[in-house]
Design a protein around this motif. Sequence first.
Motif, PDB file in Angstrom:
ATOM      1  N   ILE A   1       0.832  -1.157  -0.007  1.00 39.68           N
ATOM      2  CA  ILE A   1      -0.013   0.127   0.196  1.00 39.68           C
ATOM      3  C   ILE A   1       0.728   1.162   0.047  1.00 39.68           C
ATOM      4  O   ILE A   1       0.577   2.139  -0.741  1.00 39.68           O
ATOM      5  N   GLY A   2       1.792   1.022   0.784  1.00 36.26           N
ATOM      6  CA  GLY A   2       2.806   2.241   0.965  1.00 36.26           C
ATOM      7  C   GLY A   2       3.695   2.665  -0.375  1.00 36.26           C
ATOM      8  O   GLY A   2       4.192   3.746  -0.648  1.00 36.26           O
ATOM      9  N   ASN A   3       3.892   1.849  -1.253  1.00 29.57           N
ATOM     10  CA  ASN A   3       4.387   1.838  -2.330  1.00 29.57           C
ATOM     11  C   ASN A   3       3.481   2.291  -3.651  1.00 29.57           C
ATOM     12  O   ASN A   3       3.587   3.479  -4.246  1.00 29.57           O
ATOM     13  N   THR A   4       2.312   1.717  -3.641  1.00 28.57           N
ATOM     14  CA  THR A   4       1.323   1.871  -4.705  1.00 28.57           C
ATOM     15  C   THR A   4       0.447   3.218  -4.378  1.00 28.57           C
ATOM     16  O   THR A   4       0.248   3.857  -5.391  1.00 28.57           O
ATOM     17  N   VAL A   5       0.097   3.577  -3.271  1.00 25.29           N
ATOM     18  CA  VAL A   5      -0.852   4.811  -3.426  1.00 25.29           C
ATOM     19  C   VAL A   5      -0.104   5.927  -3.634  1.00 25.29           C
ATOM     20  O   VAL A   5      -0.390   6.854  -4.550  1.00 25.29           O
ATOM     21  N   PRO A   6       1.226   6.355  -3.029  1.00 26.62           N
ATOM     22  CA  PRO A   6       2.025   7.599  -3.478  1.00 26.62           C
ATOM     23  C   PRO A   6       2.068   7.522  -5.110  1.00 26.62           C
ATOM     24  O   PRO A   6       2.251   8.523  -5.473  1.00 26.62           O
ATOM     25  N   MET A   7       2.453   6.517  -5.491  1.00 16.28           N
ATOM     26  CA  MET A   7       2.799   6.242  -7.128  1.00 16.28           C
ATOM     27  C   MET A   7       1.282   6.848  -7.816  1.00 16.28           C
ATOM     28  O   MET A   7       1.522   7.641  -8.722  1.00 16.28           O
ATOM     29  N   LEU A   8       0.379   6.291  -7.384  1.00 16.43           N
ATOM     30  CA  LEU A   8      -0.779   6.658  -8.090  1.00 16.43           C
ATOM     31  C   LEU A   8      -1.418   8.195  -7.852  1.00 16.43           C
ATOM     32  O   LEU A   8      -1.666   8.810  -8.945  1.00 16.43           O
ATOM     33  N   LEU A   9      -1.121   8.587  -6.775  1.00 14.72           N
ATOM     34  CA  LEU A   9      -1.291   9.814  -6.432  1.00 14.72           C
ATOM     35  C   LEU A   9      -0.365  10.966  -7.130  1.00 14.72           C
ATOM     36  O   LEU A   9      -0.915  12.156  -7.825  1.00 14.72           O
ATOM     37  N   ALA A  10       0.860  10.649  -7.357  1.00 16.96           N
ATOM     38  CA  ALA A  10       1.854  11.395  -8.273  1.00 16.96           C
ATOM     39  C   ALA A  10       1.459  11.517  -9.495  1.00 16.96           C
ATOM     40  O   ALA A  10       1.545  12.454 -10.176  1.00 16.96           O
ATOM     41  N   LYS A  11       1.035  10.464 -10.089  1.00 19.60           N
ATOM     42  CA  LYS A  11       0.400  10.306 -11.566  1.00 19.60           C
ATOM     43  C   LYS A  11      -0.782  11.235 -11.883  1.00 19.60           C
ATOM     44  O   LYS A  11      -1.054  11.542 -12.709  1.00 19.60           O
ATOM     45  N   ARG A  12      -1.391  11.546 -10.715  1.00 21.86           N
ATOM     46  CA  ARG A  12      -2.649  12.460 -10.816  1.00 21.86           C
ATOM     47  C   ARG A  12      -2.383  13.825 -10.023  1.00 21.86           C
ATOM     48  O   ARG A  12      -3.252  14.740  -9.889  1.00 21.86           O
ATOM     49  N   GLY A  13      -1.152  14.006 -10.184  1.00 26.96           N
ATOM     50  CA  GLY A  13      -0.674  15.590  -9.922  1.00 26.96           C
ATOM     51  C   GLY A  13      -0.770  15.745  -8.319  1.00 26.96           C
ATOM     52  O   GLY A  13      -1.042  16.955  -7.990  1.00 26.96           O
ATOM     53  N   GLN A  14      -0.680  14.761  -7.497  1.00 26.63           N
ATOM     54  CA  GLN A  14      -1.151  14.885  -6.081  1.00 26.63           C
ATOM     55  C   GLN A  14       0.181  14.310  -5.315  1.00 26.63           C
ATOM     56  O   GLN A  14      -0.044  13.156  -4.750  1.00 26.63           O
ATOM     57  N   PRO A  15       1.328  14.833  -5.361  1.00 19.39           N
ATOM     58  CA  PRO A  15       2.478  14.370  -4.579  1.00 19.39           C
ATOM     59  C   PRO A  15       2.240  14.598  -3.049  1.00 19.39           C
ATOM     60  O   PRO A  15       1.584  15.201  -2.494  1.00 19.39           O
ATOM     61  N   VAL A  16       2.697  13.116  -2.574  1.00 15.45           N
ATOM     62  CA  VAL A  16       2.638  12.973  -1.097  1.00 15.45           C
ATOM     63  C   VAL A  16       4.072  13.528  -0.497  1.00 15.45           C
ATOM     64  O   VAL A  16       4.862  13.053  -1.117  1.00 15.45           O
ATOM     65  N   ARG A  17       3.973  14.179   0.615  1.00 12.31           N
ATOM     66  CA  ARG A  17       5.278  14.705   1.489  1.00 12.31           C
ATOM     67  C   ARG A  17       5.645  13.517   1.994  1.00 12.31           C
ATOM     68  O   ARG A  17       7.053  13.158   2.108  1.00 12.31           O
ATOM     69  N   SER A  18       4.779  12.925   2.743  1.00 12.44           N
ATOM     70  CA  SER A  18       5.087  11.442   3.477  1.00 12.44           C
ATOM     71  C   SER A  18       3.887  10.638   3.727  1.00 12.44           C
ATOM     72  O   SER A  18       2.707  11.337   3.531  1.00 12.44           O
ATOM     73  N   LEU A  19       4.026   9.488   4.134  1.00 16.13           N
ATOM     74  CA  LEU A  19       2.767   8.507   4.148  1.00 16.13           C
ATOM     75  C   LEU A  19       3.164   7.494   5.319  1.00 16.13           C
ATOM     76  O   LEU A  19       4.369   6.953   5.323  1.00 16.13           O
ATOM     77  N   GLN A  20       2.314   7.244   6.227  1.00 15.16           N
ATOM     78  CA  GLN A  20       2.456   6.341   6.989  1.00 15.16           C
ATOM     79  C   GLN A  20       1.234   5.229   7.001  1.00 15.16           C
ATOM     80  O   GLN A  20       0.332   5.760   6.999  1.00 15.16           O
ATOM     81  N   VAL A  21       1.651   4.084   7.057  1.00 18.63           N
ATOM     82  CA  VAL A  21       0.566   2.960   6.760  1.00 18.63           C
ATOM     83  C   VAL A  21       0.648   2.208   8.080  1.00 18.63           C
ATOM     84  O   VAL A  21       1.713   1.782   8.369  1.00 18.63           O
ATOM     85  N   THR A  22      -0.543   1.957   8.720  1.00 17.43           N
ATOM     86  CA  THR A  22      -0.446   1.267   9.878  1.00 17.43           C
ATOM     87  C   THR A  22      -1.500   0.019   9.690  1.00 17.43           C
ATOM     88  O   THR A  22      -2.497   0.422   9.092  1.00 17.43           O
ATOM     89  N   ALA A  23      -1.255  -1.176   9.940  1.00 20.32           N
ATOM     90  CA  ALA A  23      -2.132  -2.405   9.749  1.00 20.32           C
ATOM     91  C   ALA A  23      -2.134  -3.065  11.297  1.00 20.32           C
ATOM     92  O   ALA A  23      -1.112  -3.341  11.767  1.00 20.32           O
ATOM     93  N   LYS A  24      -3.556  -3.240  11.424  1.00 17.43           N
ATOM     94  CA  LYS A  24      -3.583  -3.915  13.024  1.00 17.43           C
ATOM     95  C   LYS A  24      -4.496  -5.228  12.629  1.00 17.43           C
ATOM     96  O   LYS A  24      -5.342  -5.066  12.043  1.00 17.43           O
ATOM     97  N   GLY A  25      -3.883  -6.304  12.789  1.00 16.97           N
ATOM     98  CA  GLY A  25      -4.521  -7.539  12.582  1.00 16.97           C
ATOM     99  C   GLY A  25      -4.986  -8.258  13.871  1.00 16.97           C
ATOM    100  O   GLY A  25      -4.404  -8.385  14.757  1.00 16.97           O
ATOM    101  N   GLN A  26      -6.294  -8.803  13.678  1.00 16.96           N
ATOM    102  CA  GLN A  26      -7.028  -9.529  14.889  1.00 16.96           C
ATOM    103  C   GLN A  26      -6.809 -10.952  14.303  1.00 16.96           C
ATOM    104  O   GLN A  26      -7.378 -11.202  13.078  1.00 16.96           O
ATOM    105  N   ARG A  27      -6.178 -11.837  15.263  1.00 16.67           N
ATOM    106  CA  ARG A  27      -6.410 -13.317  14.678  1.00 16.67           C
ATOM    107  C   ARG A  27      -7.106 -13.916  15.575  1.00 16.67           C
ATOM    108  O   ARG A  27      -7.496 -13.612  17.000  1.00 16.67           O
ATOM    109  N   ARG A  28      -7.702 -14.975  15.124  1.00 23.16           N
ATOM    110  CA  ARG A  28      -8.408 -15.980  15.953  1.00 23.16           C
ATOM    111  C   ARG A  28      -7.601 -16.765  16.961  1.00 23.16           C
ATOM    112  O   ARG A  28      -6.408 -16.980  16.689  1.00 23.16           O
TER     113      ARG A  28
END
Length: 139
Positions: A55-82
């Motif tokens: 996600i952290g690679n793909t979303v900034p690349m897509l935003l840049a292609k649309r003229g929306q450069p990201v200065r920084s991005l943090q992606v947090t994933a919290k998994g719940q397991r059984r």
Amino acid sequence: MPTELVIQADYQGGMKVTAGDGEHTVTMDYPLEPGQAVAGLTPLKLLLASLTGCIGNTVPMLLAKRGQPVRSLQVTAKGQRRDEHPSVFTRIDVELVLHGDLDPEVVEHCIALADEKLCPVWAMLRPATLIVTSYRIED
């Protein structure tokens, strides 16, 4: 012709393994006792890291292609397991915190594209695990 990716894992003793592709290596470990020191991420945490990395690679690349450069991005994933084995993830909450002068509609579109079409880790997890995504933009 399909692309083949190869990783080899080598047992290091205890619950520790190293895995790599010949160029890069990661260490995975699993604590058998609470509070036990570990030498690396557990395999499930590494799976979450793979999702956030994708996600952290793909979303900034897509935003840049649309003229929306990201200065920084943090992606947090919290998994719940059984509790039962295999203790798979039943839900993963993903939060993106984006920094920049970004249009929320474009951000939502890029996150949806990453989810539905581009991020292979997301695509592999989606059929078996509920993934709930949220984001916020901070200037």
